[in-house]
Design a protein around this motif. Structure first.
Motif, PDB file in Angstrom:
ATOM      1  N   ARG A 148      -0.487 -17.087  -6.718  1.00  0.00           N
ATOM      2  CA  ARG A 148       0.757 -16.436  -6.673  1.00  0.00           C
ATOM      3  C   ARG A 148       1.340 -16.848  -5.292  1.00  0.00           C
ATOM      4  NH1 ARG A 148       1.886 -11.715  -3.358  1.00  0.00           N
ATOM      5  NH2 ARG A 148      -0.264 -10.880  -3.464  1.00  0.00           N
ATOM      6  N   GLY A 160       6.483  -5.172  -2.683  1.00  0.00           N
ATOM      7  CA  GLY A 160       5.091  -4.574  -3.095  1.00  0.00           C
ATOM      8  C   GLY A 160       4.642  -4.836  -4.696  1.00  0.00           C
ATOM      9  N   ALA A 161       3.882  -3.693  -4.803  1.00  0.00           N
ATOM     10  CA  ALA A 161       3.014  -3.689  -6.128  1.00  0.00           C
ATOM     11  C   ALA A 161       3.791  -3.500  -7.442  1.00  0.00           C
ATOM     12  CB  ALA A 161       1.940  -2.777  -6.152  1.00  0.00           C
ATOM     13  N   GLY A 162       5.136  -2.729  -7.049  1.00  0.00           N
ATOM     14  CA  GLY A 162       5.924  -2.301  -8.096  1.00  0.00           C
ATOM     15  C   GLY A 162       6.947  -3.395  -8.580  1.00  0.00           C
ATOM     16  N   TYR A 194       1.416   1.393 -10.576  1.00  0.00           N
ATOM     17  CA  TYR A 194       2.427   1.062 -11.332  1.00  0.00           C
ATOM     18  C   TYR A 194       1.917   0.527 -12.648  1.00  0.00           C
ATOM     19  CZ  TYR A 194       5.347   0.926  -6.941  1.00  0.00           C
ATOM     20  OH  TYR A 194       5.978   1.214  -5.866  1.00  0.00           O
ATOM     21  N   SER A 254      -0.685  -2.523 -11.602  1.00  0.00           N
ATOM     22  CA  SER A 254      -0.759  -2.891 -10.353  1.00  0.00           C
ATOM     23  C   SER A 254      -0.739  -1.880  -9.366  1.00  0.00           C
ATOM     24  CB  SER A 254       0.417  -3.924  -9.892  1.00  0.00           C
ATOM     25  OG  SER A 254       1.645  -3.242 -10.012  1.00  0.00           O
ATOM     26  N   GLY A 255      -1.144  -2.147  -8.217  1.00  0.00           N
ATOM     27  CA  GLY A 255      -1.431  -0.973  -7.248  1.00  0.00           C
ATOM     28  C   GLY A 255      -0.907  -1.144  -5.632  1.00  0.00           C
ATOM     29  N   TRP A 256      -1.028  -0.254  -4.982  1.00  0.00           N
ATOM     30  CA  TRP A 256      -0.537  -0.065  -3.645  1.00  0.00           C
ATOM     31  C   TRP A 256      -1.315  -1.148  -2.744  1.00  0.00           C
ATOM     32  CZ3 TRP A 256       3.722   2.380  -2.755  1.00  0.00           C
ATOM     33  CH2 TRP A 256       3.786   3.792  -3.527  1.00  0.00           C
ATOM     34  N   GLY A 257      -0.509  -1.978  -2.151  1.00  0.00           N
ATOM     35  CA  GLY A 257      -0.951  -3.063  -1.214  1.00  0.00           C
ATOM     36  C   GLY A 257      -1.296  -4.425  -1.829  1.00  0.00           C
ATOM     37  N   ASP A 258      -1.189  -4.514  -3.458  1.00  0.00           N
ATOM     38  CA  ASP A 258      -1.765  -5.374  -4.150  1.00  0.00           C
ATOM     39  C   ASP A 258      -0.883  -5.644  -5.114  1.00  0.00           C
ATOM     40  OD1 ASP A 258      -4.903  -5.919  -6.068  1.00  0.00           O
ATOM     41  OD2 ASP A 258      -3.085  -7.218  -5.666  1.00  0.00           O
TER      42      ASP A 258
END
Lengths: 116, 113
Positions: free
Chosen positions: A48, A100-102, B32, B94-98
């Motif tokens: 990434r 971020g993740a979203g 998410y 996908s998740g927080w901080g990642d």
């Protein structure tokens, strides 16, 4: 708006030969991803980029794989030398970044590599 | 780390029948969640995305998915299948901080006339 562009769409090479894939992300997208998709499986992240910086390359087999995104726009993924097990579809995706993740990722059509 | 499991690698329905594709996730925090569709020799196209704004998410082509935290599920449904729905469907998380997105193994949907 143009989507993610990848070339070539198909590539057939003999083992031990080098190969390169090119990706041009959606205009304005700062984050670029390279994925590997084996037959019958979901994509797996290889690397990434956030702009020109590779921020996650933990899954990239660095002995034979390399990638670059020199100007923070298009990117090239290279394999040298290719092995039989590298036969797969290589997907490129891009996202706006900074969310971020979203962040929603948008995928190109992929390059199908066959190593003989 | 987050992971996602898709139950059933192959689902077959008749045209006009209900489509139900199952997805369960494991995450320590609300994630998410995404559903993508892949047609032959094409890349993945986003169907819908859960971002905690609403538990029932409506997507393109008549698909929708419901987030159920108690069941850690995000199943994809469509009331009436069409022949053009035949494709591979992937659930992703996908998740927080990642920002890394993790995909399920996919479910191939076949629609019989």
């Amino acid at each position: 708006e143009a989507g993610v562009v990848q070339s070539p769409r198909y590539k057939i090479i003999e083992k031990k030969q080098p190969v390169a894939f090119w990706c041009n992300p959606i205009s304005g997208h700062n984050t670029l991803y390279w994925y590997l998709q084996n037959l019958g499986q979901g994509p797996e992240l290889l690397i990434r980029y956030e702009n020109e910086e590779a921020v996650d390359d933990s899954q990239l087999p660095k002995d034979r794989f390399s990638a670059e995104r020199l100007k923070g726009v298009d990117s090239t993924l290279k394999i040298q030398p290719a092995e039989l097990g590298d036969s797969a579809v290589y997907l490129c995706a891009s996202s706006l970044g900074g969310r971020g993740a979203g962040d929603t990722q948008y995928f190109g059509p992929g390059t199908r590599l066959t190593v003989l | 780390a987050q992971s996602v499991t898709q139950l059933g690698s192959h689902v077959s329905v008749s045209e006009g029948a209900l489509v139900l594709l199952r997805c369960n996730y494991s995450s320590s925090v609300p994630p998410y969640l995404f559903w993508y569709v892949q047609y032959p020799n094409q890349g993945l196209q986003l169907l819908l995305k859960y971002t905690s704004a609403a538990t029932l998410v409506k997507g393109i082509n008549g698909f929708e998915a419901e987030f159920k935290k108690s069941e850690t599920s995000f199943h994809l449904t469509k009331p009436s299948a069409h022949m053009s729905d035949a494709a591979e469907y992937f659930c992703a998380v996908s998740g927080w901080g990642d920002n890394d997105m993790r995909f399920g193994a996919g479910t191939r949907l076949t629609v019989k006339p």
